[in-house]
Design a protein around this motif. Structure first.
Motif, PDB file in Angstrom:
ATOM      1  N   GLY A  63       0.787  -1.228   0.000  1.00 22.38           N
ATOM      2  CA  GLY A  63       0.000   0.000   0.000  1.00 22.38           C
ATOM      3  C   GLY A  63       0.817   1.275   0.000  1.00 22.38           C
ATOM      4  O   GLY A  63       0.294   2.357  -0.283  1.00 22.38           O
ATOM      5  N   LEU A  64       2.096   1.163   0.310  1.00 19.60           N
ATOM      6  CA  LEU A  64       2.957   2.350   0.353  1.00 19.60           C
ATOM      7  C   LEU A  64       3.982   2.364  -0.768  1.00 19.60           C
ATOM      8  O   LEU A  64       4.679   3.363  -0.971  1.00 19.60           O
ATOM      9  CB  LEU A  64       3.674   2.439   1.706  1.00 19.60           C
ATOM     10  N   GLY A  65       4.110   1.254  -1.453  1.00 20.62           N
ATOM     11  CA  GLY A  65       5.043   1.204  -2.566  1.00 20.62           C
ATOM     12  C   GLY A  65       6.483   1.223  -2.100  1.00 20.62           C
ATOM     13  O   GLY A  65       6.825   0.763  -1.013  1.00 20.62           O
ATOM     14  N   LEU A  66       7.342   1.785  -2.937  1.00 17.38           N
ATOM     15  CA  LEU A  66       8.763   1.877  -2.647  1.00 17.38           C
ATOM     16  C   LEU A  66       9.078   3.229  -2.011  1.00 17.38           C
ATOM     17  O   LEU A  66       8.554   4.254  -2.438  1.00 17.38           O
ATOM     18  CB  LEU A  66       9.579   1.757  -3.940  1.00 17.38           C
ATOM     19  N   PHE A 100      19.055  -3.897  -9.173  1.00 21.92           N
ATOM     20  CA  PHE A 100      18.515  -4.126  -7.843  1.00 21.92           C
ATOM     21  C   PHE A 100      19.026  -5.453  -7.278  1.00 21.92           C
ATOM     22  O   PHE A 100      19.201  -6.428  -8.010  1.00 21.92           O
ATOM     23  CB  PHE A 100      16.986  -4.171  -7.881  1.00 21.92           C
ATOM     24  N   TYR A 124       9.597   2.127 -13.084  1.00 19.71           N
ATOM     25  CA  TYR A 124      10.028   0.790 -12.690  1.00 19.71           C
ATOM     26  C   TYR A 124       8.883  -0.191 -12.891  1.00 19.71           C
ATOM     27  O   TYR A 124       7.717   0.143 -12.702  1.00 19.71           O
ATOM     28  CB  TYR A 124      10.450   0.768 -11.217  1.00 19.71           C
ATOM     29  N   PHE A 163       5.831   1.522 -11.065  1.00 16.76           N
ATOM     30  CA  PHE A 163       6.053   2.664 -10.183  1.00 16.76           C
ATOM     31  C   PHE A 163       6.717   3.796 -10.963  1.00 16.76           C
ATOM     32  O   PHE A 163       7.687   3.567 -11.698  1.00 16.76           O
ATOM     33  CB  PHE A 163       6.997   2.289  -9.030  1.00 16.76           C
ATOM     34  N   GLY A 177       5.800   7.122  -6.693  1.00 16.41           N
ATOM     35  CA  GLY A 177       4.358   6.983  -6.659  1.00 16.41           C
ATOM     36  C   GLY A 177       4.005   5.665  -5.991  1.00 16.41           C
ATOM     37  O   GLY A 177       4.870   4.811  -5.786  1.00 16.41           O
ATOM     38  N   LYS A 178       2.735   5.477  -5.670  1.00 21.87           N
ATOM     39  CA  LYS A 178       2.328   4.295  -4.918  1.00 21.87           C
ATOM     40  C   LYS A 178       2.102   3.068  -5.794  1.00 21.87           C
ATOM     41  O   LYS A 178       1.800   1.995  -5.273  1.00 21.87           O
ATOM     42  CB  LYS A 178       1.095   4.601  -4.075  1.00 21.87           C
TER      43      LYS A 178
END
Lengths: 113, 112
Positions: free
Chosen positions: A40-43, A104, B36, B89, B103-104
């Motif tokens: 829900g918050l992403g990266l 990554f 991404y 993203f 962004g989420k």
């Protein structure tokens, strides 16, 4: 083989017990960065480093420390982990910030009880 | 500080259709805008990026457009395929340094 490695890949620990997540790259990259990923918050970026001995805060640096004593390594230190630091952590590197391929690591899943 | 809004949060398209994801930002000094892709259970991967001195960039079926005046940029995927299904993203650099705000995410589903 060009790669970013992280260790450990999985860790369950208790509140307050200092831990270090290592990140190493073999591509002589200048830029390295740590991210955390939560549902829900992403990266969100924690810290980044433009080069050796050059580090700076990202979006969510509270509770974390980093160091960049040598080009290949960028460890993430949690001096006193708390449950809200339970997350999936990614390290990344690139030749320079922006405009070059970013690699990554495989991720470290951390649980703090 | 910088604020990045990403829409939609979920997107479902039929194979072969186009998909568009949009991000807006607040800091006019931002000059680097990467996108991404993260497949389920895998690490993120940078798929395309754009700098503020360029309005559009393409890489095969993927393109990014930037409107600096309106402070928004978009990811365009044409001829979508099931393997495009993933979470995407956007991110924005804070000033000219290495700080990225994300962004989420948008969960894209491509139906065969």
């Amino acid at each position: 083989e060009a790669q970013v490695t992280q260790n450990p890949r999985y860790l369950i620990t208790v509140t307050g017990k200092k831990l270090t997540v290592t990140c190493s790259q073999n591509m002589n990259h200048e830029y390295m960065s740590w991210y955390r990923q939560d549902p829900g918050l992403g990266l969100r970026q924690i810290y980044y480093s433009m080069n050796v001995e050059v580090t700076d805060k990202g979006d969510v640096p509270e509770g974390y420390k980093v160091s960049r004593k040598e080009k290949r390594n960028f460890p993430l230190i949690l001096e006193s982990p708390s449950p809200n630091q339970t997350s999936l952590y990614f390290c990344a590197s690139s030749l320079s910030m922006g405009g070059s391929r970013e690699y990554f690591g495989p991720g470290t899943r951390l649980t703090v009880t | 500080g910088e604020n990045v809004e990403q829409h939609p949060s979920t997107l479902s398209v039929q194979e072969g259709d186009s998909a568009v994801i949009k991000c807006t930002y607040s800091d006019s000094a931002s000059n680097y805008f990467p996108w991404y892709k993260q497949e389920l259970g895998k690490r993120p991967q940078l798929i395309i990026d754009i700098r503020s001195n360029v309005g559009e960039k393409k890489d095969q079926r993927i393109a990014v457009t930037l409107n600096k005046t309106a402070k928004h940029f978009s990811l365009h995927i044409t001829e979508t395929q099931p393997e495009d299904s993933a979470v995407y993203f956007c991110a924005v650099s804070v000033g000219s340094q290495g700080n990225l705000i994300f962004g989420k995410g948008t969960k894209l589903s491509v139906k065969p």
